[in-house]
Design a protein around this motif. Sequence first.
Motif, mmCIF file in Angstrom:
data_model
loop_
_atom_site.group_PDB
_atom_site.id
_atom_site.type_symbol
_atom_site.label_atom_id
_atom_site.label_comp_id
_atom_site.label_asym_id
_atom_site.label_seq_id
_atom_site.Cartn_x
_atom_site.Cartn_y
_atom_site.Cartn_z
ATOM 1 N N LEU A 250 0.826 -1.212 0.000
ATOM 2 C CA LEU A 250 0.000 0.000 0.000
ATOM 3 C C LEU A 250 0.858 1.258 0.000
ATOM 4 N N PHE A 251 1.990 1.245 0.709
ATOM 5 C CA PHE A 251 2.880 2.403 0.668
ATOM 6 C C PHE A 251 3.483 2.583 -0.722
ATOM 7 N N PHE A 252 3.865 1.480 -1.379
ATOM 8 C CA PHE A 252 4.364 1.594 -2.757
ATOM 9 C C PHE A 252 3.284 2.207 -3.652
ATOM 10 N N LEU A 253 2.047 1.730 -3.520
ATOM 11 C CA LEU A 253 0.957 2.267 -4.338
ATOM 12 C C LEU A 253 0.684 3.732 -4.005
ATOM 13 N N LEU A 254 0.723 4.089 -2.722
ATOM 14 C CA LEU A 254 0.536 5.480 -2.307
ATOM 15 C C LEU A 254 1.533 6.376 -3.038
ATOM 16 N N PHE A 255 2.799 5.977 -3.038
ATOM 17 C CA PHE A 255 3.838 6.794 -3.676
ATOM 18 C C PHE A 255 3.730 6.754 -5.196
ATOM 19 N N GLN A 256 3.407 5.586 -5.774
ATOM 20 C CA GLN A 256 3.293 5.486 -7.223
ATOM 21 C C GLN A 256 2.115 6.287 -7.767
ATOM 22 N N LYS A 257 1.107 6.500 -6.946
ATOM 23 C CA LYS A 257 -0.061 7.286 -7.357
ATOM 24 C C LYS A 257 0.117 8.765 -7.041
ATOM 25 N N GLY A 258 1.340 9.160 -6.678
ATOM 26 C CA GLY A 258 1.631 10.568 -6.472
ATOM 27 C C GLY A 258 1.530 11.045 -5.035
ATOM 28 N N GLY A 259 1.326 10.136 -4.104
ATOM 29 C CA GLY A 259 1.247 10.535 -2.701
ATOM 30 C C GLY A 259 2.567 11.120 -2.216
ATOM 31 N N PRO A 260 2.495 12.176 -1.420
ATOM 32 C CA PRO A 260 3.723 12.800 -0.931
ATOM 33 C C PRO A 260 4.313 12.050 0.257
ATOM 34 N N LEU A 261 5.609 12.146 0.412
ATOM 35 C CA LEU A 261 6.269 11.560 1.570
ATOM 36 C C LEU A 261 5.723 12.174 2.859
ATOM 37 N N SER A 262 5.304 13.424 2.786
ATOM 38 C CA SER A 262 4.765 14.095 3.970
ATOM 39 C C SER A 262 3.442 13.495 4.429
ATOM 40 N N ALA A 263 2.816 12.650 3.615
ATOM 41 C CA ALA A 263 1.590 11.966 4.028
ATOM 42 C C ALA A 263 1.877 10.854 5.021
ATOM 43 N N VAL A 264 3.079 10.314 4.987
ATOM 44 C CA VAL A 264 3.412 9.150 5.805
ATOM 45 C C VAL A 264 3.239 9.400 7.299
ATOM 46 N N PRO A 265 3.710 10.520 7.854
ATOM 47 C CA PRO A 265 3.505 10.703 9.292
ATOM 48 C C PRO A 265 2.037 10.671 9.710
ATOM 49 N N MET A 266 1.161 11.207 8.874
ATOM 50 C CA MET A 266 -0.262 11.178 9.216
ATOM 51 C C MET A 266 -0.822 9.762 9.092
ATOM 52 N N VAL A 267 -0.367 9.017 8.105
ATOM 53 C CA VAL A 267 -0.786 7.623 7.975
ATOM 54 C C VAL A 267 -0.333 6.850 9.207
ATOM 55 N N LEU A 268 0.914 7.048 9.588
ATOM 56 C CA LEU A 268 1.432 6.358 10.765
ATOM 57 C C LEU A 268 0.760 6.845 12.037
ATOM 58 N N ALA A 269 0.336 8.116 12.059
ATOM 59 C CA ALA A 269 -0.400 8.631 13.218
ATOM 60 C C ALA A 269 -1.741 7.917 13.349
ATOM 61 N N GLY A 270 -2.361 7.598 12.220
ATOM 62 C CA GLY A 270 -3.588 6.800 12.264
ATOM 63 C C GLY A 270 -3.321 5.436 12.864
ATOM 64 N N GLY A 271 -2.199 4.838 12.479
ATOM 65 C CA GLY A 271 -1.799 3.561 13.075
ATOM 66 C C GLY A 271 -1.511 3.707 14.552
ATOM 67 N N ALA A 272 -0.893 4.826 14.925
ATOM 68 C CA ALA A 272 -0.613 5.072 16.337
ATOM 69 C C ALA A 272 -1.907 5.191 17.127
ATOM 70 N N ALA A 273 -2.921 5.825 16.536
ATOM 71 C CA ALA A 273 -4.214 5.927 17.215
ATOM 72 C C ALA A 273 -4.826 4.547 17.422
ATOM 73 N N ILE A 274 -4.728 3.688 16.408
ATOM 74 C CA ILE A 274 -5.234 2.315 16.544
ATOM 75 C C ILE A 274 -4.492 1.594 17.671
ATOM 76 N N MET A 275 -3.172 1.763 17.714
ATOM 77 C CA MET A 275 -2.387 1.107 18.762
ATOM 78 C C MET A 275 -2.747 1.627 20.142
ATOM 79 N N ALA A 276 -2.955 2.945 20.260
ATOM 80 C CA ALA A 276 -3.299 3.520 21.558
ATOM 81 C C ALA A 276 -4.659 3.014 22.030
ATOM 82 N N VAL A 277 -5.625 2.958 21.125
ATOM 83 C CA VAL A 277 -6.952 2.451 21.482
ATOM 84 C C VAL A 277 -6.860 0.975 21.878
ATOM 85 N N ALA A 278 -6.090 0.196 21.123
ATOM 86 C CA ALA A 278 -5.902 -1.217 21.469
ATOM 87 C C ALA A 278 -5.223 -1.350 22.827
ATOM 88 N N GLY A 279 -4.250 -0.498 23.097
ATOM 89 C CA GLY A 279 -3.575 -0.536 24.392
ATOM 90 C C GLY A 279 -4.539 -0.297 25.535
#
Length: 141
Positions: free
Chosen positions: A84-113
């Motif tokens: 999905l990260f390869f596709l994100l970048f191949q479709k023109g997604g900026p590298l600056s999008a990654v921290p927000m994507v990972l922040a979404g993952g961090a939110a999932i981890m915090a809720v699971a915790g």
Amino acid sequence: MNTWFWYAIGAAILYGLHQVFTKLAAKGISDGLGGFVVEATAALTIVAYLAGLYVTGNWNQKASAAGAWYSVATGVCVGVGTILFFLLFQKGGPLSAVPMVLAGGAAIMAVAGIFLFKEAASWQKLLGIGLSIAGLILLKR
């Protein structure tokens, strides 16, 4: 300072570089093949680590059935996430999008915790979850 903190710093640096290199790679390799190269290289790195443990007499590896199955689930998440990260970048997604994507993952981890592992739900943690979600919404706009 807790000893785990330095592992967290190292993981943060390497996962950050992971996305920089994925962005660079996405211009010159397809999503499936790129994901395979990434994951195969990761597997070889872990094999070298295990060999080092064995050779130095520090082998302390063990496994349970549950641990193995959760590891398989982790591998599926990492593999699909890499694609999905390869596709994100191949479709023109900026590298600056990654921290927000990972922040979404961090939110999932915090809720699971909080809910699965009964970790404390401090106001700082709840604010961080809210800001992560807000960041994802802002990124979409």
